[in-house]
Design an enzyme around this catalytic site. Sequence first.
Site, PDB file in Angstrom:
ATOM      1  N   HIS A 101      43.609  35.472  40.717  1.00  0.00           N
ATOM      2  CA  HIS A 101      43.149  35.909  42.042  1.00  0.00           C
ATOM      3  C   HIS A 101      43.416  34.897  43.142  1.00  0.00           C
ATOM      4  O   HIS A 101      43.297  35.211  44.314  1.00  0.00           O
ATOM      5  CB  HIS A 101      41.649  36.227  41.962  1.00  0.00           C
ATOM      6  CG  HIS A 101      41.299  37.005  40.737  1.00  0.00           C
ATOM      7  ND1 HIS A 101      40.884  36.401  39.566  1.00  0.00           N
ATOM      8  CD2 HIS A 101      41.387  38.327  40.464  1.00  0.00           C
ATOM      9  CE1 HIS A 101      40.698  37.328  38.631  1.00  0.00           C
ATOM     10  NE2 HIS A 101      41.002  38.502  39.144  1.00  0.00           N
ATOM     11  N   GLU A 149      39.647  36.665  45.425  1.00  0.00           N
ATOM     12  CA  GLU A 149      40.923  36.629  46.161  1.00  0.00           C
ATOM     13  C   GLU A 149      40.677  36.375  47.656  1.00  0.00           C
ATOM     14  O   GLU A 149      41.435  35.652  48.305  1.00  0.00           O
ATOM     15  CB  GLU A 149      41.697  37.949  45.975  1.00  0.00           C
ATOM     16  CG  GLU A 149      43.049  37.910  46.680  1.00  0.00           C
ATOM     17  CD  GLU A 149      43.830  39.223  46.580  1.00  0.00           C
ATOM     18  OE1 GLU A 149      43.600  40.007  45.631  1.00  0.00           O
ATOM     19  OE2 GLU A 149      44.664  39.450  47.466  1.00  0.00           O
ATOM     20  N   CYS A 207      49.517  45.365  46.683  1.00  0.00           N
ATOM     21  CA  CYS A 207      50.639  45.115  45.775  1.00  0.00           C
ATOM     22  C   CYS A 207      51.152  46.423  45.153  1.00  0.00           C
ATOM     23  O   CYS A 207      50.479  47.454  45.173  1.00  0.00           O
ATOM     24  CB  CYS A 207      50.232  44.124  44.689  1.00  0.00           C
ATOM     25  SG  CYS A 207      49.173  44.831  43.440  1.00  0.00           S
ATOM     26  N   SER A 266      36.223  44.369  39.012  1.00  0.00           N
ATOM     27  CA  SER A 266      37.672  44.503  39.194  1.00  0.00           C
ATOM     28  C   SER A 266      37.951  45.405  40.398  1.00  0.00           C
ATOM     29  O   SER A 266      37.788  46.628  40.322  1.00  0.00           O
ATOM     30  CB  SER A 266      38.296  45.085  37.924  1.00  0.00           C
ATOM     31  OG  SER A 266      39.623  45.475  38.181  1.00  0.00           O
ATOM     32  N   SER A 267      38.386  44.792  41.480  1.00  0.00           N
ATOM     33  CA  SER A 267      38.597  45.543  42.723  1.00  0.00           C
ATOM     34  C   SER A 267      39.590  46.686  42.532  1.00  0.00           C
ATOM     35  O   SER A 267      39.327  47.826  42.910  1.00  0.00           O
ATOM     36  CB  SER A 267      39.090  44.578  43.807  1.00  0.00           C
ATOM     37  OG  SER A 267      39.520  45.270  44.934  1.00  0.00           O
ATOM     38  N   ASN A 268      40.726  46.396  41.911  1.00  0.00           N
ATOM     39  CA  ASN A 268      41.752  47.447  41.795  1.00  0.00           C
ATOM     40  C   ASN A 268      41.274  48.600  40.918  1.00  0.00           C
ATOM     41  O   ASN A 268      41.615  49.754  41.166  1.00  0.00           O
ATOM     42  CB  ASN A 268      43.085  46.852  41.315  1.00  0.00           C
ATOM     43  CG  ASN A 268      43.116  46.602  39.836  1.00  0.00           C
ATOM     44  OD1 ASN A 268      43.441  47.502  39.057  1.00  0.00           O
ATOM     45  ND2 ASN A 268      42.730  45.392  39.408  1.00  0.00           N
ATOM     46  N   SER A 288      43.929  44.969  35.037  1.00  0.00           N
ATOM     47  CA  SER A 288      43.479  43.910  34.129  1.00  0.00           C
ATOM     48  C   SER A 288      43.001  44.462  32.786  1.00  0.00           C
ATOM     49  O   SER A 288      42.462  43.719  31.966  1.00  0.00           O
ATOM     50  CB  SER A 288      42.361  43.121  34.809  1.00  0.00           C
ATOM     51  OG  SER A 288      41.437  43.999  35.426  1.00  0.00           O
TER      52      SER A 288
HETATM   53  O1  0CJ Z   1      43.632  39.825  42.594  1.00  0.00           O
HETATM   54  C1  0CJ Z   1      44.524  40.019  41.818  1.00  0.00           C
HETATM   55  C2  0CJ Z   1      45.639  39.134  41.874  1.00  0.00           C
HETATM   56  C3  0CJ Z   1      44.478  41.114  40.779  1.00  0.00           C
HETATM   57  C4  0CJ Z   1      44.320  40.585  39.397  1.00  0.00           C
HETATM   58  C5  0CJ Z   1      44.245  41.663  38.348  1.00  0.00           C
HETATM   59  O2  0CJ Z   1      43.155  42.493  38.420  1.00  0.00           O
HETATM   60  P1  0CJ Z   1      41.624  42.059  38.320  1.00  0.00           P
HETATM   61  O3  0CJ Z   1      40.852  43.213  37.883  1.00  0.00           O
HETATM   62  O4  0CJ Z   1      41.504  40.814  37.529  1.00  0.00           O
HETATM   63  O5  0CJ Z   1      41.296  41.637  39.818  1.00  0.00           O
HETATM   64  P2  0CJ Z   1      40.862  42.433  41.123  1.00  0.00           P
HETATM   65  O6  0CJ Z   1      39.368  42.363  41.174  1.00  0.00           O
HETATM   66  O7  0CJ Z   1      41.439  41.616  42.239  1.00  0.00           O
HETATM   67  O8  0CJ Z   1      41.390  43.802  41.087  1.00  0.00           O
HETATM   68 FE1  F3S Z   2      49.329  40.596  41.273  1.00  0.00          FE
HETATM   69 FE2  F3S Z   2      48.834  43.027  42.033  1.00  0.00          FE
HETATM   70 FE3  F3S Z   2      48.547  42.419  39.567  1.00  0.00          FE
HETATM   71  S1  F3S Z   2      48.456  41.181  43.170  1.00  0.00           S
HETATM   72  S2  F3S Z   2      47.933  40.301  39.569  1.00  0.00           S
HETATM   73  S3  F3S Z   2      50.458  42.391  40.687  1.00  0.00           S
HETATM   74  S4  F3S Z   2      47.211  43.728  40.701  1.00  0.00           S
END
Ligand code: 0CJ
Ligand code: F3S
Length: 306
Positions: A72, A124, A193, A221-223, A265
Amino acid sequence: MLIAAPRGFCAGVDRAIEIVERSLERYGAPVYVRHEIVHNRFVVDSLRAKGAVFVDELDEVPEGVPVVFSAHGVPKSVPAEAERRQMIYVDATCPLVSKVHRQAERQIAAGRHILFIGHRGHPEVIGTFGQVDEGQMTLVETVEDVARLSFPNDAPLAFLTQTTLSVDETAQIIAALLARFPQVTAPKAEDICYATSNRQAAVKAIAPDAQLVLVIGAPNSSNSLRLVEVAERGGTPARLIQRGDEIQQSWLDGVTTLGLSAGASAPEELVREVIARLGEWRVVEERAVTTTVENMVFKLPRQLAD
Ligand code: 0CJ
Ligand code: F3S
């Protein structure tokens, strides 16, 4: 069962996990990791079993032990402190997050104040704010926040965004920003992304044909959370689950078609686990719905590449 593709691991997550694994091989256990390497308990527990130790801050890392920074991203103060303490560190920040960090520096150098679209408190967001000095960046979380900004209408401004936001909601916030500050400088390319937008598009494709959508992912996990919202906004109830055993049979009442996706993730193993769980109650017919084929791969940091 309609199974969204793409789903699950993105190139940045693949790379971050490989960085921890290679660090364990190169330096031997323990390898410390600052923050969850990615927001998934299954991934974190598997790496912990191999000798990774997860901590919140650098001062918890013992002398002489290597430390990995999570996907992140981190504020600039973190590598600076690691340098000062002469620590061995490996940065697993996703290259697409690092790209936003560099844009932030560039906008400040060009004399602009940054409006950063993101979710308060997310690592992030903390990492990206930590690329510039205090007071040079303002957080915008909603369309309502845009109306509350107190900059003069012609102020030198630029906007950047978190990588894992809702594509649709962010477009609304950007439209509000442009209406209020027509001179605001936009990023050269979208900061959300490829993995985030592709997974949202795939859920959009399956949700209308399903009575329930399950998204495998963690509550932090935001995404993954954005995938649940995409389904719900399209009118299909959706639930975020971490593991197969969380599914309750009653959720399937009246459900003949189920949608399934996984955040960036969440390992594919958990997709199989969820399908196996559903198979305990129903005959499952799997159908993959592919909206895009991804072939993104990111290079490892030089110190681990060979
Ligand atoms: O922020 C990132 C580079 C995404 C990393 C992969 O997903 P996750 O679930 O670890 O993180 P997010 O909470 O940012 O989606
Ligand atoms: Fe990077 Fe997007 Fe994965 S910012 S870690 S490619 S969710």
